[in-house]
Design a protein around this motif. Sequence first.
Motif, PDB file in Angstrom:
ATOM      1  N   GLY A 298      28.401  37.894  36.364  1.00  0.00           N
ATOM      2  CA  GLY A 298      29.440  38.763  35.826  1.00  0.00           C
ATOM      3  C   GLY A 298      30.778  38.575  36.510  1.00  0.00           C
ATOM      4  O   GLY A 298      31.630  39.466  36.475  1.00  0.00           O
ATOM      5  N   ILE A 299      30.967  37.412  37.119  1.00  0.00           N
ATOM      6  CA  ILE A 299      32.207  37.154  37.867  1.00  0.00           C
ATOM      7  C   ILE A 299      32.749  35.775  37.497  1.00  0.00           C
ATOM      8  O   ILE A 299      32.072  34.758  37.688  1.00  0.00           O
ATOM      9  CB  ILE A 299      31.971  37.207  39.392  1.00  0.00           C
ATOM     10  CG1 ILE A 299      31.473  38.596  39.804  1.00  0.00           C
ATOM     11  CG2 ILE A 299      33.252  36.855  40.146  1.00  0.00           C
ATOM     12  CD1 ILE A 299      31.071  38.687  41.258  1.00  0.00           C
ATOM     13  N   CYS A 300      33.947  35.744  36.975  1.00  0.00           N
ATOM     14  CA  CYS A 300      34.651  34.492  36.703  1.00  0.00           C
ATOM     15  C   CYS A 300      35.940  34.514  37.522  1.00  0.00           C
ATOM     16  O   CYS A 300      36.917  35.164  37.138  1.00  0.00           O
ATOM     17  CB  CYS A 300      34.972  34.351  35.215  1.00  0.00           C
ATOM     18  SG  CYS A 300      35.952  32.883  34.806  1.00  0.00           S
ATOM     19  N   PRO A 301      35.959  33.840  38.676  1.00  0.00           N
ATOM     20  CA  PRO A 301      37.126  33.925  39.561  1.00  0.00           C
ATOM     21  C   PRO A 301      38.310  33.113  39.034  1.00  0.00           C
ATOM     22  O   PRO A 301      38.175  31.934  38.708  1.00  0.00           O
ATOM     23  CB  PRO A 301      36.611  33.342  40.873  1.00  0.00           C
ATOM     24  CG  PRO A 301      35.523  32.395  40.467  1.00  0.00           C
ATOM     25  CD  PRO A 301      34.898  32.987  39.230  1.00  0.00           C
ATOM     26  N   ASN A 302      39.457  33.747  38.926  1.00  0.00           N
ATOM     27  CA  ASN A 302      40.672  33.030  38.565  1.00  0.00           C
ATOM     28  C   ASN A 302      40.902  31.898  39.561  1.00  0.00           C
ATOM     29  O   ASN A 302      40.686  32.064  40.764  1.00  0.00           O
ATOM     30  CB  ASN A 302      41.856  33.998  38.557  1.00  0.00           C
ATOM     31  CG  ASN A 302      43.152  33.341  38.153  1.00  0.00           C
ATOM     32  OD1 ASN A 302      43.853  32.769  38.974  1.00  0.00           O
ATOM     33  ND2 ASN A 302      43.477  33.426  36.886  1.00  0.00           N
ATOM     34  N   PHE A 303      41.351  30.752  39.070  1.00  0.00           N
ATOM     35  CA  PHE A 303      41.479  29.577  39.938  1.00  0.00           C
ATOM     36  C   PHE A 303      42.525  29.771  41.031  1.00  0.00           C
ATOM     37  O   PHE A 303      42.387  29.244  42.126  1.00  0.00           O
ATOM     38  CB  PHE A 303      41.832  28.354  39.089  1.00  0.00           C
ATOM     39  CG  PHE A 303      41.856  27.064  39.865  1.00  0.00           C
ATOM     40  CD1 PHE A 303      40.717  26.575  40.484  1.00  0.00           C
ATOM     41  CD2 PHE A 303      43.028  26.329  39.971  1.00  0.00           C
ATOM     42  CE1 PHE A 303      40.734  25.385  41.196  1.00  0.00           C
ATOM     43  CE2 PHE A 303      43.063  25.137  40.680  1.00  0.00           C
ATOM     44  CZ  PHE A 303      41.912  24.659  41.294  1.00  0.00           C
ATOM     45  N   PHE A 304      43.565  30.537  40.744  1.00  0.00           N
ATOM     46  CA  PHE A 304      44.642  30.725  41.712  1.00  0.00           C
ATOM     47  C   PHE A 304      44.475  31.994  42.535  1.00  0.00           C
ATOM     48  O   PHE A 304      44.840  32.025  43.713  1.00  0.00           O
ATOM     49  CB  PHE A 304      45.993  30.757  40.984  1.00  0.00           C
ATOM     50  CG  PHE A 304      46.307  29.500  40.241  1.00  0.00           C
ATOM     51  CD1 PHE A 304      46.873  28.415  40.891  1.00  0.00           C
ATOM     52  CD2 PHE A 304      46.017  29.380  38.891  1.00  0.00           C
ATOM     53  CE1 PHE A 304      47.148  27.236  40.219  1.00  0.00           C
ATOM     54  CE2 PHE A 304      46.292  28.207  38.207  1.00  0.00           C
ATOM     55  CZ  PHE A 304      46.857  27.135  38.870  1.00  0.00           C
ATOM     56  N   ILE A 305      43.923  33.032  41.916  1.00  0.00           N
ATOM     57  CA  ILE A 305      43.671  34.294  42.615  1.00  0.00           C
ATOM     58  C   ILE A 305      42.199  34.637  42.393  1.00  0.00           C
ATOM     59  O   ILE A 305      41.843  35.348  41.442  1.00  0.00           O
ATOM     60  CB  ILE A 305      44.579  35.415  42.083  1.00  0.00           C
ATOM     61  CG1 ILE A 305      46.054  35.003  42.173  1.00  0.00           C
ATOM     62  CG2 ILE A 305      44.363  36.717  42.853  1.00  0.00           C
ATOM     63  CD1 ILE A 305      47.028  36.010  41.591  1.00  0.00           C
TER      64      ILE A 305
END
Length: 659
Positions: A298-305
């Motif tokens: 349930g987590i998709c981390p933004n590439f920059f933040i």
Amino acid sequence: MCHEVGTSQLVAMRRDAMDIWDTTINQQRTNNEDSSMVSGSRREGFRMKGSDIDLMCWPNDRRVIWELSQSQYYNTRRQKLILCDCSESPPGFTLLYLPSTNMHTEMRTVCFRMYNRHYISSSKYRQMSCRLRPYISTPHGPCASGNWGSLEWDNAFCFVSDFWPPSASSWIDRCHSWPKPHIVDDIVENGCHFVAIGHKLGRHEDHEWRISFSLAEQKLVYAMNHCQFLIYGLLKLFLKGIINNGLGDDDKLLCSYHMKTAVFWVIQQNTILHWCPQNLLEGFWVCFKLILKWVYEGICPNFFIPDNNMFLSKIHCNKQHQLFITLYGLYEKGIAFLLHSPFMRSYIVNVLHYPRLSICTDEHTLISEASFDENLYIETQSHYVFIELNIQRYIWCLHTIEQIIGSPLLTQYQVLRLQRLTAFLLQEIAFILHMENYTHENKLRYRAEKMSFHMLKLAVKFGCISDMMYIAMYYYKTLRYIEALSILEKIKVKLAQPYLMYRLNADKDMYTEAVGGQSWSKKMKQAVAMDILLDNKIHFISELIPEQQSSLQNGCFISIVPLFILLHMLEILCCRHVDTMRAQTVLDDLQTLVHYDEGQLLDPILRDIIWQILGICQQVTGNLQAALYSYQQSLSQEPCIKIRTATQMRIHEISLWNQ
């Protein structure tokens, strides 16, 4: 994949064309005008069916800073500053407020007061931006939507910062192997944007702004090698053809941005040692497993933040569970699940059955000169548009082209793009001059017409066969029917050549034999014709004014008219005044073309304007019943050019005459 996504040469050509467009347009912006940038998949080099055009625009005279100390780098008399307040917003979002010394009057209507500060409301700013641009007033998320002919576009209203966000500083520290240091420096030096939309779970959803890394993402996609780009393209095709196939917009949980983020993370983490064509499916599989892991957690981390979980507001609870079941079902089938896509099946089946099959990477084998020219043909049909009718702006743009056209750094595709833009600008200026001087005294009008005609002839030198149509339209507009018919005859001779490239219907062997090996500028003059683009803010033919006005009122800046339809229309309109029998013969030919063409000369997407023009020609020659039928046919088509209002008006006129 190279045929669907593009070879490295094709992708480079598309990017070159987009880059030179942004450079040319933005160099002639004044401080009190907006800058703009094409973003999204088209800027990255994709040309997939159904994809729209993404635009970002921001005011030149405003800059966002992260702390007051950064104000020392600006002349605050010329540029008004906006400050960030991230204290109450989720990661990746912020509030924007105006310093007390910078409370300019025009921003008061979009501000709200909180903590003794004036904050800019993103929702109010969107509403104001749409209101100030009446032709692009259809809201769509953080954007306003509109049309350029048959292409849909989204215009995102933004602010820009010249400084890299402090919350994204960890990204700089992660860049050990990819991208290269000079690319990292370039990205950081160009800062970021702020898009007018808040986080759905934030405390200030209607007022927050999303930090946008569109420019940085574009530079990262450019930094991919071609195999990485193909994998990114394969993921987009997988998303559209398998995951989201048949789903409504509200049911689509994964989007192209998630696919791009996965590719970025996989490349930077060195998950694959050798990014080469032989490992194309392996690269796809690694990215797919990462997406599967994100959905499970349930987590998709933004590439920059990375603290910005892009699944937080949409993929959770039952939706998350159902999506995971769907993806895991595909995972259990292995890479062979790609065979479920009709497009992918034909390309993948041989690789799966014969893993030692040699993979062709030679550009000349993959795509012939004629095939490459077809792709370049598509690129040169770009729908140029300027929101304001301003001759001064057009002249500035021509000056910019003059300054950069001789640069040794320009690619041949950028030179071609500049030539096409020059032709477009000259045509626009010529007809605007006529509009502005039509009611003036004879001497001024004569001088303007002489200048306009010279510009149209010059435009033909930079353009293709169909650019001669603008001269014919100008002759008709100035009541010189014999001269217009003479130009039309010359155009017909050129269009009869067996090697003609029009609507990608070219005999490749004859085309290559006739113009192969020549520069594209020469090929265009001798062998290329395109449909006619009419800027809806300019009146080219009086008989089409209602259609252009209707189209413009519905957010469509450009009307695309099939070349052969406009050719017949102009000939009929001219012959009405000099040879009525010939006018009827040409009308018969036009009726045959409209009724029986099977996509060879007429684009089926443009059937609304095709039937409309047939109806106009029938109406002006006195056949009202046939005209009524044609207008009714126009109404029954998909509204590509958005001319329904004009069609209904013409039907009403005929009904009144018949009473």
